[in-house]
Write a protein that holds these residues in place. Structure first.
Motif, PDB file in Angstrom:
ATOM      1  N   GLY A   1       3.325  18.941   0.537  1.00  0.00           N
ATOM      2  CA  GLY A   1       3.324  19.534   1.864  1.00  0.00           C
ATOM      3  C   GLY A   1       2.743  18.667   2.960  1.00  0.00           C
ATOM      4  N   PHE A   2       2.386  17.421   2.656  1.00  0.00           N
ATOM      5  CA  PHE A   2       1.855  16.518   3.669  1.00  0.00           C
ATOM      6  C   PHE A   2       2.994  15.703   4.295  1.00  0.00           C
ATOM      7  CE2 PHE A   2      -1.659  17.467   0.904  1.00  0.00           C
ATOM      8  CZ  PHE A   2      -2.747  17.560   1.752  1.00  0.00           C
ATOM      9  N   PHE A   3       2.771  15.235   5.506  1.00  0.00           N
ATOM     10  CA  PHE A   3       3.776  14.418   6.178  1.00  0.00           C
ATOM     11  C   PHE A   3       3.751  13.000   5.624  1.00  0.00           C
ATOM     12  CE2 PHE A   3       2.957  17.740   9.353  1.00  0.00           C
ATOM     13  CZ  PHE A   3       4.254  18.177   9.556  1.00  0.00           C
ATOM     14  N   ARG A   4       4.926  12.435   5.474  1.00  0.00           N
ATOM     15  CA  ARG A   4       5.055  11.122   4.854  1.00  0.00           C
ATOM     16  C   ARG A   4       4.370  10.019   5.660  1.00  0.00           C
ATOM     17  NH1 ARG A   4       8.993   6.828   4.406  1.00  0.00           N
ATOM     18  NH2 ARG A   4       9.080   6.040   2.254  1.00  0.00           N
ATOM     19  N   GLU A   5       4.228  10.224   6.952  1.00  0.00           N
ATOM     20  CA  GLU A   5       3.635   9.185   7.796  1.00  0.00           C
ATOM     21  C   GLU A   5       2.181   8.898   7.446  1.00  0.00           C
ATOM     22  OE1 GLU A   5       5.179   7.164  10.032  1.00  0.00           O
ATOM     23  OE2 GLU A   5       6.907   8.116   9.069  1.00  0.00           O
ATOM     24  N   GLY A   6       1.553   9.819   6.705  1.00  0.00           N
ATOM     25  CA  GLY A   6       0.214   9.514   6.233  1.00  0.00           C
ATOM     26  C   GLY A   6      -0.865  10.389   6.827  1.00  0.00           C
ATOM     27  N   ILE A   7      -2.084  10.147   6.369  1.00  0.00           N
ATOM     28  CA  ILE A   7      -3.253  10.920   6.751  1.00  0.00           C
ATOM     29  C   ILE A   7      -4.323   9.953   7.217  1.00  0.00           C
ATOM     30  CG2 ILE A   7      -5.027  12.527   5.919  1.00  0.00           C
ATOM     31  CD1 ILE A   7      -3.076  13.427   3.801  1.00  0.00           C
ATOM     32  N   ALA A   8      -5.158  10.403   8.131  1.00  0.00           N
ATOM     33  CA  ALA A   8      -6.259   9.568   8.606  1.00  0.00           C
ATOM     34  C   ALA A   8      -7.067   9.057   7.417  1.00  0.00           C
ATOM     35  CB  ALA A   8      -7.157  10.377   9.546  1.00  0.00           C
ATOM     36  N   GLY A   9      -7.332   7.754   7.425  1.00  0.00           N
ATOM     37  CA  GLY A   9      -8.068   7.157   6.317  1.00  0.00           C
ATOM     38  C   GLY A   9      -7.168   6.504   5.300  1.00  0.00           C
ATOM     39  N   GLY A  10      -5.867   6.757   5.395  1.00  0.00           N
ATOM     40  CA  GLY A  10      -4.920   6.172   4.458  1.00  0.00           C
ATOM     41  C   GLY A  10      -4.371   4.853   4.963  1.00  0.00           C
TER      42      GLY A  10
ATOM     43  N   LEU B   1      -1.955  13.035  -3.905  1.00  0.00           N
ATOM     44  CA  LEU B   1      -1.294  13.963  -2.992  1.00  0.00           C
ATOM     45  C   LEU B   1      -0.154  13.222  -2.323  1.00  0.00           C
ATOM     46  CD1 LEU B   1      -1.922  13.364   0.292  1.00  0.00           C
ATOM     47  CD2 LEU B   1      -4.178  14.124  -0.387  1.00  0.00           C
ATOM     48  N   GLY B   2       0.859  13.965  -1.917  1.00  0.00           N
ATOM     49  CA  GLY B   2       1.996  13.345  -1.255  1.00  0.00           C
ATOM     50  C   GLY B   2       2.790  14.363  -0.470  1.00  0.00           C
ATOM     51  N   TYR B   3       3.974  13.926  -0.011  1.00  0.00           N
ATOM     52  CA  TYR B   3       4.762  14.879   0.769  1.00  0.00           C
ATOM     53  C   TYR B   3       5.382  15.939  -0.124  1.00  0.00           C
ATOM     54  CZ  TYR B   3       8.105  11.002  -0.098  1.00  0.00           C
ATOM     55  OH  TYR B   3       8.848   9.983  -0.654  1.00  0.00           O
ATOM     56  N   GLY B   4       5.362  15.722  -1.447  1.00  0.00           N
ATOM     57  CA  GLY B   4       5.738  16.791  -2.356  1.00  0.00           C
ATOM     58  C   GLY B   4       4.722  17.924  -2.361  1.00  0.00           C
TER      59      GLY B   4
ATOM     60  N   ALA C   1       0.874  -1.183   0.000  1.00  0.00           N
ATOM     61  CA  ALA C   1       0.000   0.000   0.000  1.00  0.00           C
ATOM     62  C   ALA C   1       0.903   1.222   0.000  1.00  0.00           C
ATOM     63  CB  ALA C   1      -0.918   0.007   1.213  1.00  0.00           C
ATOM     64  N   GLY C   2       1.301   1.620  -1.209  1.00  0.00           N
ATOM     65  CA  GLY C   2       2.322   2.659  -1.265  1.00  0.00           C
ATOM     66  C   GLY C   2       3.621   2.082  -0.730  1.00  0.00           C
ATOM     67  N   TYR C   3       4.386   2.897   0.017  1.00  0.00           N
ATOM     68  CA  TYR C   3       5.644   2.418   0.587  1.00  0.00           C
ATOM     69  C   TYR C   3       5.384   1.745   1.926  1.00  0.00           C
ATOM     70  CZ  TYR C   3       8.191   5.089  -2.924  1.00  0.00           C
ATOM     71  OH  TYR C   3       8.692   5.579  -4.110  1.00  0.00           O
ATOM     72  N   ALA C   4       4.603   0.656   1.892  1.00  0.00           N
ATOM     73  CA  ALA C   4       4.320  -0.058   3.131  1.00  0.00           C
ATOM     74  C   ALA C   4       3.741  -1.435   2.795  1.00  0.00           C
ATOM     75  CB  ALA C   4       3.336   0.720   3.987  1.00  0.00           C
ATOM     76  N   ARG C   5       3.827  -2.336   3.760  1.00  0.00           N
ATOM     77  CA  ARG C   5       3.162  -3.628   3.648  1.00  0.00           C
ATOM     78  C   ARG C   5       1.930  -3.549   4.546  1.00  0.00           C
ATOM     79  NH1 ARG C   5       4.651  -8.670   2.010  1.00  0.00           N
ATOM     80  NH2 ARG C   5       3.549 -10.436   2.964  1.00  0.00           N
ATOM     81  N   ALA C   6       0.776  -3.502   3.937  1.00  0.00           N
ATOM     82  CA  ALA C   6      -0.448  -3.346   4.722  1.00  0.00           C
ATOM     83  C   ALA C   6      -1.602  -3.923   3.921  1.00  0.00           C
ATOM     84  CB  ALA C   6      -0.697  -1.873   5.035  1.00  0.00           C
ATOM     85  N   ARG C   7      -1.959  -5.182   4.190  1.00  0.00           N
ATOM     86  CA  ARG C   7      -3.016  -5.842   3.429  1.00  0.00           C
ATOM     87  C   ARG C   7      -4.343  -5.091   3.619  1.00  0.00           C
ATOM     88  NH1 ARG C   7      -3.278 -10.580   1.069  1.00  0.00           N
ATOM     89  NH2 ARG C   7      -1.364 -11.284   2.099  1.00  0.00           N
TER      90      ARG C   7
ATOM     91  N   CYS D   1       3.411   7.960  -0.679  1.00  0.00           N
ATOM     92  CA  CYS D   1       4.450   8.038  -1.696  1.00  0.00           C
ATOM     93  C   CYS D   1       4.730   9.525  -1.912  1.00  0.00           C
ATOM     94  CB  CYS D   1       3.993   7.381  -2.988  1.00  0.00           C
ATOM     95  SG  CYS D   1       3.640   5.628  -2.817  1.00  0.00           S
ATOM     96  N   MET D   2       5.747   9.833  -2.687  1.00  0.00           N
ATOM     97  CA  MET D   2       6.087  11.243  -2.828  1.00  0.00           C
ATOM     98  C   MET D   2       4.923  12.073  -3.351  1.00  0.00           C
ATOM     99  SD  MET D   2       9.353  13.036  -4.590  1.00  0.00           S
ATOM    100  CE  MET D   2       9.655  14.784  -4.325  1.00  0.00           C
ATOM    101  N   ASP D   3       4.167  11.533  -4.285  1.00  0.00           N
ATOM    102  CA  ASP D   3       3.095  12.302  -4.912  1.00  0.00           C
ATOM    103  C   ASP D   3       1.783  11.537  -4.967  1.00  0.00           C
ATOM    104  OD1 ASP D   3       3.771  10.404  -6.748  1.00  0.00           O
ATOM    105  OD2 ASP D   3       4.696  11.787  -8.163  1.00  0.00           O
ATOM    106  N   ALA D   4       1.632  10.506  -4.116  1.00  0.00           N
ATOM    107  CA  ALA D   4       0.416   9.711  -4.132  1.00  0.00           C
ATOM    108  C   ALA D   4       0.131   9.140  -2.748  1.00  0.00           C
ATOM    109  CB  ALA D   4       0.539   8.572  -5.148  1.00  0.00           C
TER     110      ALA D   4
END
Length: 338
Positions: free
Chosen positions: A275-284, A270-273, A253-259, A289-292
């Motif tokens: 202005g969002f933090f790479r750790e993610g957003i609620a619901g994600g 949207l991505g950290y490019g 799931a992007g840069y993670a293993r999450a079934r 990823c940089m732009d997704a």
């Protein structure tokens, strides 16, 4: 459209200014529109507020020039002291008010004024404990004398509370500012005194003086350490488009293993490019990823989704402020005003 879209309510910003004015019982309001009005678009915000405020404050000369070229005709205070003759020259040419907070910035301003035959408007900054800009209180008398000797007149004097939610520290700063501003008034009787930003405004009338500076409250938020319902409404909503939606393959799931439990994913553009933090957003699911951003479930291709439901909660989760979040995520977004 692949870009994020920031939908900005100018009505909410004007209403927020009115709420602040009610709190300050009509004390002249300096609207802080620095850093592109905290990401909301300084020119559009200033034009919407011109009839509601007495002046504006920006961080840099360039920001002030942008307001002037957008036909903003109220006073504009540049909070960063001039760092070159060009800064002083452009400030004078565009009718901006400079901040002088050290003898270096005072002498630079005086030299530029003499060299180019300028009439420079200025406010004196006093360091009452924030240790960002400003003359130490013990040097304010000398600063006033040096201004007079150089043919400069201070139209105002100000300071800034570094922890307005803390009663002890803000009280100490209040006492220092009273003393320093009284000295300035001995030399420049009409100098406008201003100490309170939003935190000071919420701390009570003794902090109001001759004007107040509203920043984060104009955009619908309170500074750290304050809570309550003051009738403020957030002015920005940020949307991101769904770039793909379909069945999952494997367990990434992007840069993670999450079934993903549902077996479906959607990719939000949207991505950290942005202005969002790479750790993610609620619901994600997983890291950005940089732009997704991968979220679980299906959605319509191209549909715009609300990127963050609660900016205050997102800021708190990442140990920062709404100010930083707003500036970062609005920087590349297409702005739509309503």
């Amino acid at each position: 459209m692949q870009n994020l879209v920031a939908v900005i309510s100018l009505k909410n910003i004007v209403n927020n200014a009115a709420r602040v004015s009610e709190l300050t019982r009509g004390t002249p309001l300096i609207a802080v529109v620095k850093d592109d009005a905290y990401g909301h678009g300084a020119e559009r915000v200033a034009l919407a507020l011109q009839n509601s405020v007495s002046a504006f404050a920006v961080a840099t000369v360039e920001e002030g020039v942008r307001l002037r070229t957008a036909c903003v005709d109220k006073d504009v205070l540049v909070l960063t002291p001039p760092l070159s003759e060009e800064d002083a020259l452009r400030s004078a040419a565009y009718g901006l008010t400079v901040t002088v907070g050290s003898f270096s910035s005072l002498y630079l301003t005086a030299r530029a004024a003499e060299k180019f035959g300028l009439s420079v408007r200025l406010h004196l900054a006093v360091n009452t404990g924030m240790n960002r800009y400003g003359f130490r209180p013990a040097l304010v008398d000398r600063a006033c004398r040096e201004c007079l000797a150089a043919g400069l007149s201070a139209e105002g004097v100000f300071s800034h509370l570094y922890a307005p939610h803390d009663e002890v520290s803000r009280g100490e700063q209040l006492a220092l500012f009273r003393e320093a501003s009284a000295v300035v008034r001995e030399y420049f009787p009409e100098a406008v005194r201003h100490l309170a930003a939003t935190g000071g405004i919420l701390s009570g009338g003794e902090y109001f003086f001759d004007a107040v500076r509203a920043g984060i409250s104009l955009y619908g938020y309170l500074p750290n350490g304050f809570s309550g319902d003051y009738g403020l409404k957030p002015a920005m909503r940020v949307y991101a488009p769904v770039a793909q939606s379909g069945r999952t393959v494997g367990s990434g799931a992007g840069y993670a293993r999450a079934r993903l439990k549902s077996g479906y994913f959607q990719t939000v553009r949207l991505g950290y490019g942005d202005g969002f933090f790479r750790e993610g957003i609620a619901g994600g699911v997983g890291k950005l990823c940089m732009d997704a951003h991968v979220r679980e479930g299906r959605n319509n291709f191209g549909r715009r989704r609300l990127a963050i439901k609660d900016i205050s909660a997102y800021a708190a989760e990442h140990g920062t402020t709404e100010y930083e979040i707003l500036c970062n995520i609005a920087r590349k977004a297409v702005k739509i005003y309503e």
